[in-house]
Every structure is written in C-alpha cells, then in structure tokens.
Design an enzyme around this catalytic site. Structure first.
Site, PDB file in Angstrom:
ATOM      1  N   GLU A 163       0.819  -1.208   0.000  1.00 45.71           N
ATOM      2  CA  GLU A 163       0.000   0.000   0.000  1.00 45.71           C
ATOM      3  C   GLU A 163       0.858   1.266   0.000  1.00 45.71           C
ATOM      4  O   GLU A 163       0.448   2.305  -0.516  1.00 45.71           O
ATOM      5  CB  GLU A 163      -0.922  -0.023   1.234  1.00 45.71           C
ATOM      6  N   HIS A 176       7.755 -26.742   1.055  1.00 47.21           N
ATOM      7  CA  HIS A 176       6.922 -27.777   0.432  1.00 47.21           C
ATOM      8  C   HIS A 176       5.812 -27.177  -0.414  1.00 47.21           C
ATOM      9  O   HIS A 176       4.862 -27.869  -0.749  1.00 47.21           O
ATOM     10  CB  HIS A 176       6.319 -28.686   1.497  1.00 47.21           C
ATOM     11  N   LYS A 211     -14.416   1.607  -3.165  1.00 46.27           N
ATOM     12  CA  LYS A 211     -15.314   1.994  -2.072  1.00 46.27           C
ATOM     13  C   LYS A 211     -16.484   2.821  -2.586  1.00 46.27           C
ATOM     14  O   LYS A 211     -17.622   2.637  -2.155  1.00 46.27           O
ATOM     15  CB  LYS A 211     -14.547   2.844  -1.039  1.00 46.27           C
TER      16      LYS A 211
END
Lengths: 427, 427
Positions: free
Chosen positions: B274, B295, B403
């Site tokens: 960010e 793994h 938003k």
C-alpha cells in the site's frame, strides 16, 4: 443461474484495449487442442492418478469406528494443505471452539507449534494421522518421533495412529508397530492428492461428507472432459492465464470473498507454484482474501505494476447472516452478505476500469459438493496449463537441493553458517 | 554476535554475476543520501507521526483496570494487522487455548466470522476495541452496528467498549454513548500505526509489555538515523530492494522460519504494497513461512522466473524445544530448533547457488523488544524506499474507487451485477 465461471472482464468489451477478443481465443485452438490432447494422453498412460482416484470406491477410506476427542494430522505441503482446506471450507471458522471434536494440524518443524499442541491436547484421547507419500519427509518424521516418544511415556495404545504413506521410514514403523496403514497410489502427486486416501481418510474421521466431495469432483470431471475450450472452464482458465502470462502478467492472485475459502488459496498456491514453476517458467500465485485485503493489497493491484491477473471467488449464501441496523447510515437495512458481495463487485469494477484483467467463479453455496467441483477444476486447470507452458506439472525436482544441503548440515558433512562481517549490520 | 541484518547473499562474492559489487552500492550514494534527506525533511515537517509516537509517554495508553474474560478487536487493515502481529508474535501459537484471557479479531465483513465469534464469546464479559482512523470504515461499522444491537439486547454496560479513532461516525457514537475514546494522531498513517494508540492500547490490555516493544523501536530509531548506508540497515535494505527491483525483481518475498512471525509477514505485506504500489511503481510483497513453504513455494523460487528477492528472518531460540530421538536416523539427537534453522540455511544456500538474491535478519530471540526493533526497521525501510521510487509512501488514493462503487451499489445508485452470457461457463 447456478454456479459459473465468468471471463467477461478479460475480454475487450469490458477491459478495453488490454482485453482479449474472440479471435484471440479462437486463434489459440492449436494450443488448447494440444494441451487437451497431451493431458488425456498422460491420463491414458496412467500418469494422472488424480483423475482416477475420484472414481474409486470411497468405502475403503473409512476407519474402524473410533471415538477420539482430538484429531491431529501430521504432514507437510501436499500431505496436509488439502485436508486443512476442506476441513475449514466445510466446518468453518473457529470450528474447534464450536465443536466437541477438535482438530489440529502439525505442519512445520517449529518446535513451538508442537509444544503448544501438546499442551492443548491429551495424546491418550487423540487420533493421529501421519501423512507422507515418501515416508521420509523430514519435518513429519521429526514431529512423529517426538510424538511417539511422548505416547510411549503415556502408554497410548497403537490404535490411535494411522499412517498414510507409500514407503520410507514411516511405513516401516507402521508395519513394525502394527498401525493401520493406507497406501497412496504411486501416480498421485502430493499437491494433487486431496481426493485420494491422503485427504479422504482424515476428512472422513472429521465428519466431512467425502461422498459429496468426490461427487462434486466427478461432475466437474465431466465438464472438464469437453474438448471445446469455450465449454470447458479449466481449459479456458488455463488459456486465459497462459495468454496473460505471455502479456507480462507474471502474478496470479486468487481472492475469494469468504473466510472459509482462505485455505483454498493456500492450497492453490502450492498447486500453481510447484506444478508450473520450473525451467524459468511459471507464474507466481498470490493468496488474497476479500474484503479484508482491500485494506492491504488493493492499492497495489489497482495502481501498481501491471503484472497481475486476478481471480475472485464469490459465494452467494453465507451461514448465520446479519441485518445491519443503524438509522440514517447507508448500511442500514442491508445484510452483511450483501455488503461483502457488493464490495467484491465494487472491487471487480474498479479493477476492470483500470484495465486489470480479472475472472470470477460464482457459487450459490459453499459445501462439500461445490468444494469438490472447485478442487477438481483447479487440478485440471493446472494440468492444462503445464502442457501449454511445456513443463511437467507433476514433478518438483529443484526442491531436492535445499534438502540435500540441510541433511549434510545435520550430519556434520557441511560447514555451518559463516558470516562475512563486511556485509553484516548489527541491529 | 547478537542480532544482525546480513546482505552477503546479494553480493557478487556469494551470488556470482547476478550480485552487487561494493561499487554498485557506493555508486548509489546520491540516491541513498536523497532518500535519507527527504525522509528527515518529512519528519521535520511533522509528516511522519510513526517516528514521533515512539517517544510519547506510554502511560497514556493504559486503560482503567478492567477484568474481562474476552477481548475483541474490530478493525481493518492498518487498524488491526499490527495488533494481531504483535499479539501472536509475543503470545505464540494457540495462545487462546492456553490462556484464560481469550482474544478475537473481527477483520472482515464476512458474516460467518462475526457469527462464529458471537457463538464463542459472551459479550457481557468482553472488552471490545473498535479501531478506525477515519471512523467510517464500512466493515468496522457493519460489525460494530451488529455488536451494538446484540450488546443492547444483553444489557451490557458501556465500559466494555473502547473507541480508537480520529473522527467519523465511530467517534460520534463514542461521544454520545460515553465510551472511552483514544485519539489517533493525524500524522500517523494506518499501516504505520501499530506503535501509536492503535496498537498500544489493545496490546497493553492483552498483557503485552508495550514498554519493551517501544524501547526496541527507540533503539532501532537510533540505528536508522545513521546517514551512512553501510551502517543503516533500513537504508541498506531499501537500497538493495530498489536496485533489484530495477533489475527485474518485481516480487519481494518475506520468509521467516518461525510460526510466531507469520503475521509479521501479513503486516509487512500491507506496509510494502500500500505504501509503494502507486503510479505503476512498487514491488509485490509475498508472505511465506519456513520451513512449511519449502513444500509449497520453493520449487518456484529456485527454478521459476527470476523475478524475486527473498528476505529470511531466523530466530535462534525457540520456546519449549524438543530433542528428536530415533536410533539410526540422521535426525537422532538433534533439536527441532536446530532442524528448522538448518533448513533455513540449506534453503538460503540453494537459492544463492541458483543466483536468487536473498537477505537475512537473524535474531537471538523473539520478544517484545526484538519485535519492536523489527517493526521500526521495516517502517523506516518503507519510508526510504518510497523516496527512492519517488512515490508518496503515506497515502493510498486508488482504493477509494472500489469503495465509491460499493457505496453506490448499496445505495441503489449503480446497477447490480449483469452477466454477459457469452463469456460465462456454467460449472
């Protein structure tokens, strides 16, 4: 309209000049045909055990009736990520706090993890699954050796250990001690093994409906056998990722908008990374979770380097929904499930407007059946993508190097850490 | 030799032709000097609250003595990731199972998360922290509105809610209801806020030694004020990432070898993404965890695209170590802490041999003090890196778009989902 895979936001109509045209897709018929054909050839040659195991009789995976308070799964990578993913996907968040049967996963060589688990559980009331295809996985053995010593101290009976393995030290111990043993078919690779004994034996004991899980995979298998790319979601998904990888999208983000699917992204992360990341090829998978990561990663996805393709997973129904009430606020009267799904849609539109290609998998519900479909669709996508990239999606040769060095260090055959003082800053 | 930051594996001596020379670093003096100077200028102008808050009197963060069985923190992104990171970093894995005080985090708009937590806790015995700088964060409000309604039904007293906010709806409610309110300084950005009231008030109530935490940050601040790049670990860390980003390493992996540090990687992921992901610039952070991800991701890191720089964090001492005993096996006689740290070294050497640049932070121990150092070192690294890239590391303008669209959807001012049937495959 039921469950679907949507790719309109990678097409020109929605994405603009960065998008694909129908001609782009049609023009790749030779690639999709090749990928399909080679995958089916591998299958015919018996190399793709993950496509076979879903047709096995699932009765073989059930244990003798056993009543334990705790379940502990010991394993690494493909021997455990799938089990965790299905368990949490079906049973939900805080399942241990809300259920009488408590499930723990021992998936690291960090002693603090083992130490904490041993403080929480009582080994005399614990059913232990030890899972390792080779039977020699070092972290699994280390944890199991310690557990075994503790169990002997406590006088646990041998019927509380189940070995799932094809060989190695683990199977030797299992045979010597008379533990119940389940084999893993030779042609089933770890990260593709969740629908084999590896996943189904433990999941069955966790009261997961493995029949529904496998049934979802079987239905998806039919869909993924379609030769036509525009009708085959796995082939289309692979093609889109392949085309965008060639256009510089070196990162594939998987971003479900549901807490229960978080571990699906971790399972996917192994599948995509380990299957395709070889010979300098591959695409880096990134696990994200909506709406949470809108507050962490979205700034980068929207306005950072244009190196990502994003796949959303959206589920329409949530368990235990709430209506939000606060007079005068725009949230008033909405359900939380509406909120999270509209946040997904808002994010999808913002990304599309910025030219960031994105796909969506939309499910009516998340349960064993839909999870089985999702798992199998991703396994087939990965198989097809391997053929497109020209890599063998079913091996992982590079990881042996680090293992070899670690073993030499443990055996005292290699020098320990030596620090070049001039390139160190004390902190 | 105490705690240190090691960069030898990005240098030519170890990495070979892909590595940096001392001349490469010396040749960047103008860049490091500029980044240092601009950061200090921002600080002098009062823009960098995160550098100021660590010198505040920590007494102000303590609550009146309160005795609750449960603690619930409600927040998103920078309002919660830091708290989770320190709590788990200090208290360890399965802290809730092993302690009388149980801590929960409500950090998503998924109703199932809220539903599960409400089934586990008793709100009448719960201390709730609601954290949002703007006081208008939609998920935080949605969760809090539902919680408030539930609390009213149960007749909870008002002294069980603490608001940490600078304004908005949340502060209005706090003032009207008479909840205890803590301010967040205007110049402290969410993702840099863990050492302000945002983190310190909740952490103090969780019995974290916040004095030691801040003390670690203060000591690191002294180190990060050094103008000479070869003595300043944050400036050096930023420079190395900057140089390798310019050489095509578009991904920065943070990989601690300790379970308790997993949430540190999630905190870092927000900080790096960010702060730097803007104007087409930035570097994608990837959270990994050793030895587990050997793994899962290591095959890709070793043999996939050469687009990564990796930072290890290694801690020498673990709590509750075990000695592994199994006669005849090469693990016999080793401690698990040795095993995991030799796995880290084996991985580091394998990567270096393949020309993958990697850094290490090595700590004797992980506690409040060293965690404070680590946090502050990464905050300063990010500030310096922002100046090198020429971006403002302290805003996040792009996230507003999604938003806005979501709000329009909630208010019925935008059309809901419309699916182009031709780009959909039913599954």
């Amino acid at each position: 309209m039921g469950d679907y895979f949507k790719y309109s936001n990678v097409m020109r109509e929605e994405l603009g000049s960065e998008g694909l045209s129908l001609e782009d897709i049609e023009g790749m018929r030779d690639v999709t045909d090749m990928a399909y054909r080679r995958t089916m050839e591998r299958y015919e040659r018996g190399e793709l055990g993950f496509m076979e195991v879903i047709y096995e009789d699932i009765e073989q995976y059930s244990l003798d009736d056993k009543d334990f308070k705790y379940i502990l799964v010991v394993g690494m990578g493909g021997s455990i990520l799938g089990i965790q993913m299905v368990y949490e996907g079906v049973k939900g968040i805080y399942a241990n706090e809300l259920s009488d049967k408590k499930v723990f996963f021992l998936d690291n060589s960090d002693p603090e993890l083992l130490h904490s688990i041993l403080k929480v559980i009582d080994l005399r009331e614990t059913l232990i699954f030890v899972v390792s295809k080779s039977g020699n996985t070092v972290e699994t053995l280390a944890n199991f050796f310690v557990l075994k010593e503790e169990m002997e101290k406590l006088g646990c009976k041998r019927d509380n250990v189940v070995i799932i393995s094809s060989g190695g030290v683990l199977k030797e111990i299992g045979e010597r001690e008379g533990y119940q043993i389940f084999d893993i078919p030779e042609n089933v690779v770890g990260r593709f093994s969740v629908l084999s004994s590896v996943g189904l034996v433990p999941l069955s004991s966790m009261d997961v409906d493995i029949e529904r899980l496998v049934s979802g995979a079987r239905d998806m298998d039919k869909i993924c056998r379609r030769e036509d790319v525009v009708k085959n979601p796995a082939l289309m998904n692979a093609l889109i990722h392949y085309l965008f990888l060639n256009r510089g999208k070196s990162i594939s983000v998987l971003m479900p908008y549901m807490e229960r699917l978080y571990r699906f992204t971790l399972w996917y992360r192994q599948l995509w990374a380990e299957s395709l990341g070889k010979d300098g090829k591959g695409q880096t998978p990134v696990a994200a979770l909506g709406a949470k990561d809108q507050h962490s990663q979205l700034q980068l996805y929207l306005d950072g380097p244009r190196d990502k393709i994003i796949t959303f997973i959206k589920v329409k129904r949530f368990r235990g929904d709430f209506t939000i009430r606060y007079r005068g606020h725009y949230l008033d009267g909405h359900n939380m499930s509406q909120l999270i799904n509209l946040q997904q849609l808002g994010t999808e539109r913002a990304l599309t407007a910025r030219g960031v290609p994105n796909l969506s998998i939309v499910l009516e519900d998340l349960d064993e059946y839909t999870l089985g479909k999702l798992i199998y669709m991703y396994e087939m996508t990965t198989a097809f993508m391997g053929e497109m990239l020209g890599v063998n999606a079913f091996d992982q040769p590079a990881v042996e190097e680090g293992k070899r060095i670690t073993r030499e260090l443990l055996e005292g055959r290699a020098k320990g850490e030596e620090v070049l003082e001039e390139y160190v800053i004390k902190i």
